[in-house]
Design a protein around this motif. Structure first.
Motif, PDB file in Angstrom:
ATOM      1  N   ALA A 146       0.839  -1.193   0.000  1.00  0.00           N
ATOM      2  CA  ALA A 146       0.000   0.000   0.000  1.00  0.00           C
ATOM      3  C   ALA A 146       0.870   1.237   0.000  1.00  0.00           C
ATOM      4  O   ALA A 146       2.028   1.209   0.436  1.00  0.00           O
ATOM      5  N   SER A 147       0.303   2.332  -0.480  1.00  0.00           N
ATOM      6  CA  SER A 147       0.954   3.633  -0.370  1.00  0.00           C
ATOM      7  C   SER A 147      -0.061   4.605   0.205  1.00  0.00           C
ATOM      8  O   SER A 147      -1.226   4.620  -0.191  1.00  0.00           O
ATOM      9  N   GLY A 148       0.382   5.392   1.188  1.00  0.00           N
ATOM     10  CA  GLY A 148      -0.488   6.379   1.804  1.00  0.00           C
ATOM     11  C   GLY A 148      -1.717   5.769   2.447  1.00  0.00           C
ATOM     12  O   GLY A 148      -1.656   4.736   3.121  1.00  0.00           O
ATOM     13  N   ILE A 149      -2.867   6.402   2.192  1.00  0.00           N
ATOM     14  CA  ILE A 149      -4.124   5.963   2.797  1.00  0.00           C
ATOM     15  C   ILE A 149      -4.603   4.645   2.199  1.00  0.00           C
ATOM     16  O   ILE A 149      -5.570   4.038   2.678  1.00  0.00           O
ATOM     17  N   GLY A 150      -3.904   4.147   1.181  1.00  0.00           N
ATOM     18  CA  GLY A 150      -4.235   2.848   0.605  1.00  0.00           C
ATOM     19  C   GLY A 150      -4.076   1.702   1.586  1.00  0.00           C
ATOM     20  O   GLY A 150      -4.413   0.562   1.277  1.00  0.00           O
ATOM     21  N   ILE A 151      -3.591   1.979   2.782  1.00  0.00           N
ATOM     22  CA  ILE A 151      -3.454   0.945   3.809  1.00  0.00           C
ATOM     23  C   ILE A 151      -4.816   0.466   4.309  1.00  0.00           C
ATOM     24  O   ILE A 151      -4.927  -0.634   4.855  1.00  0.00           O
ATOM     25  N   THR A 152      -5.871   1.243   4.130  1.00  0.00           N
ATOM     26  CA  THR A 152      -7.155   0.894   4.743  1.00  0.00           C
ATOM     27  C   THR A 152      -7.734  -0.440   4.259  1.00  0.00           C
ATOM     28  O   THR A 152      -8.227  -1.218   5.076  1.00  0.00           O
ATOM     29  N   PRO A 153      -7.700  -0.770   2.953  1.00  0.00           N
ATOM     30  CA  PRO A 153      -8.178  -2.097   2.561  1.00  0.00           C
ATOM     31  C   PRO A 153      -7.341  -3.221   3.163  1.00  0.00           C
ATOM     32  O   PRO A 153      -7.869  -4.284   3.491  1.00  0.00           O
ATOM     33  N   ALA A 154      -6.042  -2.978   3.317  1.00  0.00           N
ATOM     34  CA  ALA A 154      -5.175  -3.993   3.937  1.00  0.00           C
ATOM     35  C   ALA A 154      -5.591  -4.250   5.374  1.00  0.00           C
ATOM     36  O   ALA A 154      -5.600  -5.392   5.838  1.00  0.00           O
ATOM     37  N   GLY A 268      -2.150   5.148  -5.089  1.00  0.00           N
ATOM     38  CA  GLY A 268      -2.286   6.001  -6.256  1.00  0.00           C
ATOM     39  C   GLY A 268      -1.054   6.045  -7.129  1.00  0.00           C
ATOM     40  O   GLY A 268      -0.980   6.871  -8.042  1.00  0.00           O
ATOM     41  N   SER A 269      -0.087   5.176  -6.875  1.00  0.00           N
ATOM     42  CA  SER A 269       1.168   5.209  -7.637  1.00  0.00           C
ATOM     43  C   SER A 269       1.106   4.250  -8.827  1.00  0.00           C
ATOM     44  O   SER A 269       1.088   3.031  -8.657  1.00  0.00           O
ATOM     45  N   VAL A 270       1.100   4.817 -10.007  1.00  0.00           N
ATOM     46  CA  VAL A 270       1.110   4.000 -11.228  1.00  0.00           C
ATOM     47  C   VAL A 270       2.442   3.257 -11.341  1.00  0.00           C
ATOM     48  O   VAL A 270       2.493   2.110 -11.794  1.00  0.00           O
ATOM     49  N   ARG A 271       3.524   3.912 -10.906  1.00  0.00           N
ATOM     50  CA  ARG A 271       4.846   3.278 -10.984  1.00  0.00           C
ATOM     51  C   ARG A 271       4.895   2.016 -10.128  1.00  0.00           C
ATOM     52  O   ARG A 271       5.378   0.973 -10.582  1.00  0.00           O
ATOM     53  N   ILE A 272       4.385   2.101  -8.898  1.00  0.00           N
ATOM     54  CA  ILE A 272       4.379   0.913  -8.027  1.00  0.00           C
ATOM     55  C   ILE A 272       3.521  -0.177  -8.628  1.00  0.00           C
ATOM     56  O   ILE A 272       3.906  -1.346  -8.655  1.00  0.00           O
ATOM     57  N   ARG A 273       2.361   0.206  -9.141  1.00  0.00           N
ATOM     58  CA  ARG A 273       1.489  -0.792  -9.757  1.00  0.00           C
ATOM     59  C   ARG A 273       2.176  -1.501 -10.914  1.00  0.00           C
ATOM     60  O   ARG A 273       2.143  -2.737 -11.017  1.00  0.00           O
TER      61      ARG A 273
END
Length: 294
Positions: A146-154, A268-273
Protein backbone atom coordinates in the motif's frame (compact mmCIF):
# COMPACT_ATOMS: atom_id res chain seq x y z
CA UNK A 1 -28.09 -4.13 -14.10
CA UNK A 2 -30.06 -2.15 -11.54
CA UNK A 3 -32.02 -3.29 -8.50
CA UNK A 4 -35.02 -1.42 -7.12
CA UNK A 5 -34.79 -0.97 -3.37
CA UNK A 6 -37.49 0.38 -1.05
CA UNK A 7 -35.97 2.43 1.77
CA UNK A 8 -37.65 3.91 4.85
CA UNK A 9 -37.57 7.71 4.69
CA UNK A 10 -36.53 9.38 7.93
CA UNK A 11 -39.15 11.61 9.53
CA UNK A 12 -36.45 13.91 10.93
CA UNK A 13 -32.81 14.53 10.14
CA UNK A 14 -32.91 13.40 6.53
CA UNK A 15 -30.43 16.01 5.35
CA UNK A 16 -27.62 15.39 7.83
CA UNK A 17 -24.69 13.03 7.46
CA UNK A 18 -24.33 10.42 10.18
CA UNK A 19 -21.17 8.45 9.39
CA UNK A 20 -20.20 5.29 11.24
CA UNK A 21 -16.61 4.09 11.48
CA UNK A 22 -15.69 0.74 9.94
CA UNK A 23 -13.13 0.28 12.71
CA UNK A 24 -13.82 -0.75 16.26
CA UNK A 25 -14.08 2.34 18.41
CA UNK A 26 -11.38 1.04 20.74
CA UNK A 27 -8.94 0.48 17.87
CA UNK A 28 -9.52 3.91 16.39
CA UNK A 29 -9.08 5.51 19.80
CA UNK A 30 -5.72 3.80 20.24
CA UNK A 31 -4.53 5.44 17.03
CA UNK A 32 -5.83 8.86 18.07
CA UNK A 33 -4.21 8.52 21.49
CA UNK A 34 -0.86 7.68 19.89
CA UNK A 35 -0.95 10.81 17.71
CA UNK A 36 -2.20 13.09 20.50
CA UNK A 37 0.42 11.90 22.96
CA UNK A 38 3.13 12.47 20.38
CA UNK A 39 1.92 16.00 19.72
CA UNK A 40 1.89 16.76 23.44
CA UNK A 41 5.44 15.57 23.83
CA UNK A 42 6.78 16.98 20.56
CA UNK A 43 8.85 19.68 22.24
CA UNK A 44 10.62 17.00 24.29
CA UNK A 45 11.31 14.70 21.35
CA UNK A 46 14.76 13.24 21.01
CA UNK A 47 16.86 15.44 18.71
CA UNK A 48 18.84 12.47 17.49
CA UNK A 49 17.26 11.59 14.11
CA UNK A 50 18.71 8.17 13.48
CA UNK A 51 17.56 5.36 11.27
CA UNK A 52 15.73 2.38 12.74
CA UNK A 53 18.92 0.53 13.79
CA UNK A 54 21.70 -1.65 12.52
CA UNK A 55 19.60 -4.77 11.91
CA UNK A 56 18.83 -5.58 8.28
CA UNK A 57 15.37 -6.44 6.97
CA UNK A 58 16.48 -10.03 6.30
CA UNK A 59 17.69 -10.42 9.89
CA UNK A 60 14.48 -8.85 11.18
CA UNK A 61 12.33 -11.30 9.19
CA UNK A 62 14.38 -14.20 10.55
CA UNK A 63 13.71 -13.09 14.11
CA UNK A 64 9.99 -12.71 13.39
CA UNK A 65 9.78 -16.22 11.95
CA UNK A 66 11.61 -17.74 14.90
CA UNK A 67 9.60 -15.89 17.52
CA UNK A 68 6.09 -15.93 16.01
CA UNK A 69 5.89 -18.96 13.73
CA UNK A 70 7.42 -21.66 15.92
CA UNK A 71 5.64 -23.74 18.55
CA UNK A 72 8.44 -24.10 21.08
CA UNK A 73 7.11 -27.37 22.49
CA UNK A 74 7.70 -29.31 19.27
CA UNK A 75 9.82 -26.91 17.18
CA UNK A 76 7.48 -26.86 14.18
CA UNK A 77 5.92 -24.04 12.11
CA UNK A 78 3.02 -22.78 14.16
CA UNK A 79 0.97 -21.83 11.12
CA UNK A 80 0.60 -25.52 10.27
CA UNK A 81 -0.57 -26.44 13.76
CA UNK A 82 -2.95 -23.90 15.16
CA UNK A 83 -6.68 -24.42 14.98
CA UNK A 84 -7.14 -20.89 13.65
CA UNK A 85 -5.88 -22.01 10.25
CA UNK A 86 -9.17 -23.87 9.76
CA UNK A 87 -11.31 -20.82 10.39
CA UNK A 88 -12.68 -18.65 7.62
CA UNK A 89 -14.62 -15.61 8.77
CA UNK A 90 -16.03 -15.04 5.31
CA UNK A 91 -18.03 -18.24 5.76
CA UNK A 92 -19.01 -17.43 9.35
CA UNK A 93 -20.22 -13.92 8.55
CA UNK A 94 -21.22 -13.63 4.87
CA UNK A 95 -22.81 -10.17 5.23
CA UNK A 96 -21.69 -6.69 6.15
CA UNK A 97 -23.60 -5.25 9.09
CA UNK A 98 -23.73 -1.99 11.00
CA UNK A 99 -25.07 -2.04 14.55
CA UNK A 100 -26.57 1.20 15.86
CA UNK A 101 -27.55 1.54 19.50
CA UNK A 102 -30.72 3.70 19.80
CA UNK A 103 -29.59 6.03 22.57
CA UNK A 104 -30.01 9.49 21.01
CA UNK A 105 -32.89 11.30 19.37
CA UNK A 106 -31.69 10.59 15.82
CA UNK A 107 -30.87 6.91 16.38
CA UNK A 108 -34.17 6.33 18.21
CA UNK A 109 -36.05 7.99 15.36
CA UNK A 110 -34.13 5.87 12.86
CA UNK A 111 -35.15 2.64 14.60
CA UNK A 112 -38.77 3.80 14.79
CA UNK A 113 -38.94 4.69 11.08
CA UNK A 114 -37.28 1.43 10.01
CA UNK A 115 -39.67 -0.66 12.10
CA UNK A 116 -42.83 1.15 11.04
CA UNK A 117 -41.85 1.54 7.34
CA UNK A 118 -44.67 4.02 6.84
CA UNK A 119 -42.67 6.32 4.58
CA UNK A 120 -40.94 4.35 1.83
CA UNK A 121 -38.96 5.80 -1.05
CA UNK A 122 -37.68 3.84 -4.03
CA UNK A 123 -34.15 4.01 -5.37
CA UNK A 124 -32.32 2.12 -8.08
CA UNK A 125 -28.98 0.62 -7.09
CA UNK A 126 -26.20 -0.49 -9.42
CA UNK A 127 -23.47 -2.64 -7.89
CA UNK A 128 -22.00 -3.24 -5.41
CA UNK A 129 -18.63 -3.57 -7.11
CA UNK A 130 -16.36 -6.11 -5.52
CA UNK A 131 -12.94 -4.88 -4.46
CA UNK A 132 -9.96 -6.72 -5.97
CA UNK A 133 -9.01 -7.47 -2.36
CA UNK A 134 -11.90 -9.93 -2.32
CA UNK A 135 -9.56 -12.53 -3.83
CA UNK A 136 -7.66 -12.66 -0.53
CA UNK A 137 -9.89 -15.53 0.56
CA UNK A 138 -8.41 -17.72 -2.19
CA UNK A 139 -4.79 -17.57 -0.98
CA UNK A 140 -2.91 -18.72 2.11
CA UNK A 141 -0.14 -16.10 2.04
CA UNK A 142 -0.92 -12.42 1.45
CA UNK A 143 1.49 -9.56 0.80
CA UNK A 144 -0.55 -6.42 1.28
CA UNK A 145 1.28 -3.53 -0.39
CA UNK A 146 0.00 0.00 0.00
CA UNK A 147 0.95 3.63 -0.37
CA UNK A 148 -0.49 6.38 1.80
CA UNK A 149 -4.12 5.96 2.80
CA UNK A 150 -4.23 2.85 0.60
CA UNK A 151 -3.45 0.95 3.81
CA UNK A 152 -7.15 0.89 4.74
CA UNK A 153 -8.18 -2.10 2.56
CA UNK A 154 -5.17 -3.99 3.94
CA UNK A 155 -6.42 -3.36 7.48
CA UNK A 156 -9.78 -4.78 6.47
CA UNK A 157 -8.20 -7.97 5.13
CA UNK A 158 -6.04 -8.41 8.22
CA UNK A 159 -9.08 -7.99 10.44
CA UNK A 160 -11.12 -10.46 8.41
CA UNK A 161 -8.58 -13.27 8.81
CA UNK A 162 -7.41 -13.26 12.43
CA UNK A 163 -4.46 -15.07 13.91
CA UNK A 164 -2.71 -17.53 11.61
CA UNK A 165 -5.65 -18.34 9.33
CA UNK A 166 -3.67 -16.44 6.66
CA UNK A 167 -0.05 -15.27 6.49
CA UNK A 168 -0.42 -11.46 6.42
CA UNK A 169 2.57 -9.33 5.43
CA UNK A 170 2.16 -5.57 5.12
CA UNK A 171 4.51 -3.50 2.93
CA UNK A 172 3.54 0.15 3.30
CA UNK A 173 5.04 3.36 1.91
CA UNK A 174 4.04 6.64 3.55
CA UNK A 175 5.48 10.12 3.90
CA UNK A 176 3.06 11.24 6.63
CA UNK A 177 4.46 10.76 10.14
CA UNK A 178 1.11 11.33 11.85
CA UNK A 179 -0.56 8.79 9.57
CA UNK A 180 2.15 6.27 10.48
CA UNK A 181 1.68 6.91 14.19
CA UNK A 182 -2.11 6.70 13.89
CA UNK A 183 -2.19 3.39 12.04
CA UNK A 184 0.67 1.72 13.93
CA UNK A 185 -1.60 0.40 16.74
CA UNK A 186 -4.02 -0.94 14.11
CA UNK A 187 -1.54 -3.19 12.26
CA UNK A 188 -0.93 -5.64 15.09
CA UNK A 189 -2.65 -8.34 13.03
CA UNK A 190 0.17 -8.27 10.47
CA UNK A 191 2.70 -11.02 11.05
CA UNK A 192 5.27 -8.71 9.50
CA UNK A 193 4.97 -5.01 8.65
CA UNK A 194 7.67 -3.36 6.53
CA UNK A 195 7.26 0.42 6.46
CA UNK A 196 9.12 2.70 4.07
CA UNK A 197 8.79 6.15 5.61
CA UNK A 198 9.70 8.91 3.15
CA UNK A 199 8.74 12.06 5.05
CA UNK A 200 11.02 15.10 4.91
CA UNK A 201 11.50 15.13 8.68
CA UNK A 202 13.17 11.98 9.93
CA UNK A 203 11.73 10.05 12.85
CA UNK A 204 13.87 10.01 15.96
CA UNK A 205 15.12 6.77 17.44
CA UNK A 206 12.62 7.26 20.26
CA UNK A 207 9.72 7.66 17.81
CA UNK A 208 10.78 4.60 15.82
CA UNK A 209 11.04 2.50 18.96
CA UNK A 210 7.58 3.58 20.12
CA UNK A 211 5.99 2.74 16.77
CA UNK A 212 7.70 -0.65 16.61
CA UNK A 213 6.27 -1.62 20.01
CA UNK A 214 2.94 -2.13 18.22
CA UNK A 215 4.03 -5.37 16.53
CA UNK A 216 6.58 -6.87 14.18
CA UNK A 217 7.24 -3.54 12.48
CA UNK A 218 10.41 -2.76 10.53
CA UNK A 219 10.90 0.89 9.56
CA UNK A 220 13.24 2.09 6.84
CA UNK A 221 13.38 5.86 6.49
CA UNK A 222 13.87 5.91 2.76
CA UNK A 223 12.44 4.38 -0.40
CA UNK A 224 13.27 0.74 -1.07
CA UNK A 225 16.03 0.13 -3.58
CA UNK A 226 13.63 -2.24 -5.28
CA UNK A 227 10.10 -2.91 -4.05
CA UNK A 228 9.79 -6.11 -6.14
CA UNK A 229 13.20 -7.19 -4.80
CA UNK A 230 12.02 -6.62 -1.22
CA UNK A 231 8.88 -8.65 -1.80
CA UNK A 232 10.82 -11.45 -3.49
CA UNK A 233 13.18 -11.62 -0.50
CA UNK A 234 10.24 -11.81 1.92
CA UNK A 235 8.56 -14.63 -0.01
CA UNK A 236 11.81 -16.61 -0.23
CA UNK A 237 12.49 -16.31 3.51
CA UNK A 238 8.96 -17.36 4.45
CA UNK A 239 9.03 -20.26 1.99
CA UNK A 240 12.36 -21.50 3.35
CA UNK A 241 11.00 -21.50 6.86
CA UNK A 242 7.37 -22.59 6.48
CA UNK A 243 7.96 -25.34 3.92
CA UNK A 244 11.46 -26.35 5.03
CA UNK A 245 12.85 -25.84 1.54
CA UNK A 246 16.32 -24.69 0.47
CA UNK A 247 15.25 -22.12 -2.08
CA UNK A 248 17.48 -19.10 -2.58
CA UNK A 249 15.55 -17.13 -5.21
CA UNK A 250 11.92 -16.65 -6.18
CA UNK A 251 12.57 -18.76 -9.28
CA UNK A 252 13.57 -21.73 -7.10
CA UNK A 253 10.15 -21.94 -5.45
CA UNK A 254 7.88 -24.71 -6.69
CA UNK A 255 4.99 -23.25 -8.69
CA UNK A 256 2.49 -25.11 -6.50
CA UNK A 257 3.80 -23.15 -3.54
CA UNK A 258 3.84 -19.89 -5.47
CA UNK A 259 0.16 -20.41 -6.24
CA UNK A 260 -0.64 -19.93 -2.54
CA UNK A 261 0.85 -16.40 -2.55
CA UNK A 262 -0.86 -13.22 -3.69
CA UNK A 263 0.39 -9.63 -3.83
CA UNK A 264 -2.31 -7.00 -3.37
CA UNK A 265 -1.73 -3.29 -3.95
CA UNK A 266 -3.89 -0.29 -3.11
CA UNK A 267 -2.70 3.26 -3.70
CA UNK A 268 -2.29 6.00 -6.26
CA UNK A 269 1.17 5.21 -7.64
CA UNK A 270 1.11 4.00 -11.23
CA UNK A 271 4.85 3.28 -10.98
CA UNK A 272 4.38 0.91 -8.03
CA UNK A 273 1.49 -0.79 -9.76
CA UNK A 274 3.46 -1.31 -12.95
CA UNK A 275 6.55 -2.54 -11.08
CA UNK A 276 4.50 -5.09 -9.14
CA UNK A 277 2.60 -6.18 -12.24
CA UNK A 278 5.86 -6.78 -14.13
CA UNK A 279 7.26 -8.66 -11.14
CA UNK A 280 4.11 -10.79 -11.00
CA UNK A 281 4.43 -11.77 -14.64
CA UNK A 282 8.11 -12.66 -14.35
CA UNK A 283 7.88 -14.51 -11.05
CA UNK A 284 4.42 -16.05 -11.68
CA UNK A 285 3.10 -14.83 -8.33
CA UNK A 286 -0.53 -13.72 -8.25
CA UNK A 287 -1.20 -9.98 -8.26
CA UNK A 288 -4.31 -7.79 -7.89
CA UNK A 289 -4.56 -4.04 -7.44
CA UNK A 290 -6.97 -1.22 -6.69
CA UNK A 291 -6.06 2.35 -7.72
CA UNK A 292 -7.41 5.67 -6.52
CA UNK A 293 -6.85 9.16 -7.91
CA UNK A 294 -7.85 11.36 -4.99
Amino acid sequence: EYIKVQLPWLTHGGNEWHPFSIYLRESTQRGLNAVQEDLRNLHRADSDRKESGDISLEEFIGLVLLSDFVDESIDAPRSLLVEEAREDLSNMYPTTQVFINPVGDWSKGLVKDVKEQKQLRACWVKGPYTSPYFVAREFSHLILTASGIGITPALGVMGQYPGYSRTKILVWSTRDANMLKFFAPLIRDAHLAVVFYTGKEKLSAKEVKKICLNGNIYIQQSRPKSLPGTIASIIVQFEKFLNRTRVETIEDIDQRNKASWCILYCGGSVRIRDDLRDFSKKSRVNFEYEMFDW
